[in-house]
Design a protein around this motif. Structure first.
Motif, PDB file in Angstrom:
ATOM      1  N   SER A  33       0.818  -1.211   0.000  1.00 46.77           N
ATOM      2  CA  SER A  33       0.000   0.000   0.000  1.00 46.77           C
ATOM      3  C   SER A  33       0.851   1.260   0.000  1.00 46.77           C
ATOM      4  N   THR A  34       0.295   2.296  -0.614  1.00 41.78           N
ATOM      5  CA  THR A  34       0.886   3.633  -0.559  1.00 41.78           C
ATOM      6  C   THR A  34       0.094   4.551   0.365  1.00 41.78           C
ATOM      7  N   ASP A  35      -0.955   4.009   1.007  1.00 43.58           N
ATOM      8  CA  ASP A  35      -1.866   4.802   1.833  1.00 43.58           C
ATOM      9  C   ASP A  35      -1.748   4.369   3.284  1.00 43.58           C
ATOM     10  N   PRO A  36      -1.255   5.250   4.169  1.00 40.01           N
ATOM     11  CA  PRO A  36      -1.039   4.849   5.569  1.00 40.01           C
ATOM     12  C   PRO A  36      -2.279   4.946   6.450  1.00 40.01           C
ATOM     13  N   LYS A  37      -3.438   5.343   5.899  1.00 44.48           N
ATOM     14  CA  LYS A  37      -4.592   5.619   6.755  1.00 44.48           C
ATOM     15  C   LYS A  37      -5.154   4.374   7.428  1.00 44.48           C
ATOM     16  N   GLU A  38      -5.053   3.200   6.785  1.00 44.04           N
ATOM     17  CA  GLU A  38      -5.532   1.970   7.404  1.00 44.04           C
ATOM     18  C   GLU A  38      -4.685   0.803   6.935  1.00 44.04           C
ATOM     19  N   GLU A  39      -4.917  -0.365   7.531  1.00 47.34           N
ATOM     20  CA  GLU A  39      -4.103  -1.527   7.180  1.00 47.34           C
ATOM     21  C   GLU A  39      -4.308  -1.902   5.710  1.00 47.34           C
ATOM     22  N   PRO A  40      -3.256  -2.364   5.058  1.00 50.44           N
ATOM     23  CA  PRO A  40      -3.386  -2.754   3.640  1.00 50.44           C
ATOM     24  C   PRO A  40      -4.485  -3.779   3.390  1.00 50.44           C
ATOM     25  N   ARG A  41      -4.785  -4.649   4.345  1.00 47.13           N
ATOM     26  CA  ARG A  41      -5.802  -5.685   4.126  1.00 47.13           C
ATOM     27  C   ARG A  41      -7.197  -5.097   3.908  1.00 47.13           C
ATOM     28  N   PHE A  42      -7.393  -3.847   4.284  1.00 45.77           N
ATOM     29  CA  PHE A  42      -8.688  -3.204   4.087  1.00 45.77           C
ATOM     30  C   PHE A  42      -8.722  -2.305   2.853  1.00 45.77           C
TER      31      PHE A  42
END
Length: 580
Positions: A55-64
């Motif tokens: 993921s490149t998005d730190p807002k939530e866990e990659p699994r979501f």
């Protein structure tokens, strides 16, 4: 079936994807990941699907963050069997990915990564097939939330194509069990072991329901009530019913879909408003249930008998519903049962009415999943050769999979299906296209559903399409069988859909409307209606925007249900005890 060079190359590239898994003896170049779990999270070998999430998005866990839309992050997957504690699995460029197909395409940089193992168990079915499937564990077939699944703590890593050693990830966490929902004065929860389903699967299988009881249920022990089935996806409890006022401390969330600020608060407000109407003096007294029928393929069964899922239609109609009617004082007769739902629930409401015409007294089917396979979203399964693209003599055009009301495309059918293939081979993704295939297809030689089309190339299997047409094309069944079932369906079929349905479900509704309009002796006597520029899931209310009407299924349909029941009740039918 492929008629172009591009299609041929696609077929050639896809030759081994369905069974692709990591080969620990192979030497690869490019980024690699080494994944294992320790005895602290599991002491026995496991089967399942191992996913690598980037993921490149730190807002939530990659699994979501693995979705069908443009904001999706990256996933790769391989099957594992008998994976023991501390045994290494290598994920490299051989693993199929979505949306990028190969790890070699991931650019050099720092990413948040996570691994997850979706557990399978072995079902030894009496038909002689042993299949490895992810049994639902109360979460509604959501691989990223399923209790017992192992996953790693997300962390930042540098992915460098020139790095010689693999990046090591350890599955160090276990998803905990889901707590049971609370019982209240109005909401009850039931679960029964189904004899029919247990026999099919070779192990105990259960059906459940969330029950909404009417105001005055305890005070009127002599009353017997109509039973209304609200079909839909796996509910944690009875949805849209809130006995306490909205949370004043709720942090407003913006709805990207509806372009509304604080939509989460609007949802709570409407749920509490329904509660106040439900307990008020003028609301129709009835029992409403939401069924829990999650299974090894999906969060529900589509409420019909299926070669791959088992006899869910019979189990719901002849086991679960009579049990609930007896326990909760329902009238217990077909004239006093009604069906409604949207999307998956819309298909189920119509299908249950068609397959069990005497057992239910009508259905409101909103934005139903494809009810005519000449418009399996944007594919004609009987005439098209390829699901993923339309073909001409010199070019191909990819078929869209998801749009907004303006016609803007978010993804294609090919990408949607590749996401599912990454999440699970052999129809085990727990996602939309795989469950349609599992419900509608015959069993393949390996015990898993026969593919309606090749998951990588999109080439349609006409023999499987013919099976679908005979057994599950609701439009074709109504046309073919109307002389036998039409009298039992008169006045019972009502279908609603938005003309800008995000999944193109309006196409099939237009086709079934032509079939219904042509019915004779009797004419079907129901209704088909369309919402102009309305998206998924328009339910027939022209007075409110879809963001609000979708929250009012119960209030919208309850008066019409009572009107139908009173009009069609037999001479000895109870139409008084529940009308207090």
């Amino acid at each position: 079936m492929i008629r172009s060079l591009a299609g041929f190359l696609s077929t050639l590239f896809a030759f081994s994807v369905e069974t692709a898994s990591a080969d620990p003896g192979r030497v690869e170049t490019g980024p690699r990941f080494s994944i294992q779990f320790g005895a602290e999270v599991g002491d026995k070998p496991v089967d399942g699907r191992l996913l690598l999430l980037i993921s490149t998005d730190p807002k939530e866990e990659p699994r979501f963050q693995i979705t069908d839309d443009l904001q999706t992050q990256q996933a790769f997957g391989v099957d594992v069997e008998g994976l023991a504690p501390d045994q290494e699995v290598i994920i490299d460029q051989a693993a199929l990915g979505y949306p990028l197909e190969s790890l070699r395409q991931v650019g050099r940089g720092t990413y948040r990564v996570q691994a997850l193992l979706h557990r399978y168990e072995t079902f030894r079915r009496p038909d002689g097939h042993d299949v490895k499937m992810p049994m639902d564990r109360g979460e509604g077939q959501q691989w990223n939330k399923a209790p017992g699944n192992l996953h790693s703590t997300p962390r930042e890593v540098m992915i460098d194509p020139d790095r010689p050693e693999p990046i090591v990830l350890t599955l160090d966490r276990v998803i905990p069990p889901i707590p049971e929902p609370p019982t209240t004065k109005y909401i009850k929860h039931e679960k029964i072991e189904s004899e029919l389903l247990s026999k099919f699967w070779g192990r105990p299988m259960h059906l459940g329901a969330h029950i909404l009881l009417p105001e005055g249920f305890d005070e009127h022990p002599e009353a017997r009530y109509p039973l209304v089935i609200f079909h839909g996806h796996h509910p944690e409890t009875f949805g849209g019913f809130r006995e306490i006022p909205p949370d004043p401390d709720l942090v407003p969330e913006y709805s990207e879909r509806f372009h509304l600020e604080g939509y989460n608060k609007i949802v709570q407000e409407h749920a509490h408003e329904f509660y106040k109407e439900w307990i008020g003096p003028n609301y129709p007294r009835m029992i409403i249930i939401e069924i829990q029928h999650a299974n090894p393929f999906y969060d529900d069964s589509y409420a019909v008998n299926s070669a791959n899922l088992g006899p869910y239609g019979d189990a719901i109609t002849y086991e679960l519903i009579p049990y609930l009617e007896k326990k909760y004082r329902a009238i217990g007769s077909g004239w006093a049962r009604f069906l409604y739902g949207g999307s998956t629930g819309g298909w189920e409401a119509l299908a249950a009415q068609v397959f069990y015409p005497k057992e239910y007294n009508g259905c409101f089917a909103a934005c139903p999943d494809p009810i005519d396979f000449r418009a399996y979203t944007v594919v004609n399964l009987y005439e098209d050769r390829n699901a993923y693209h339309a073909e001409g003599p010199w070019r191909q055009v990819k078929r869209p999979g998801l749009r907004d009301y303006r016609g803007h495309i978010a993804t294609t059918l090919e990408d949607m299906n590749r996401r599912e293939l990454v999440l699970g081979t052999k129809g085990r993704s727990g996602q939309q296209w795989d469950i349609w295939e599992a419900v509608f297809s015959p069993v393949g030689p390996d015990g898993y559903p026969k593919r309606i089309w090749d998951k990588r190339t999109g080439v349609i299997d006409p023999a499987v399409a013919a099976h679908w047409r005979e057994h599950y094309d609701l439009s074709e069944i109504l046309r073919r069988d109307w002389p036998k079932i039409g009298r039992d369906l008169e006045g019972k079929i009502h279908i609603y859909v938005g003309e800008a349905d995000n999944f193109y479900l309006n196409n099939a509704v237009h086709l079934i409307e032509e079939v219904l309009d042509a019915t004779k002796d009797p004419h079907y006597g129901g209704e088909v209606a369309y919402g102009c520029r309305d998206e998924h899931c328009w339910n027939g209310d022209p007075t409110r925007p879809i963001a609000l009407s979708r929250l009012r299924y119960h209030q919208q349909f309850a008066p019409r249900i009572v009107e139908r029941l009173l009009k069609t009740a037999p001479p000895d039918g109870d139409i008084t005890s529940w009308r207090y």
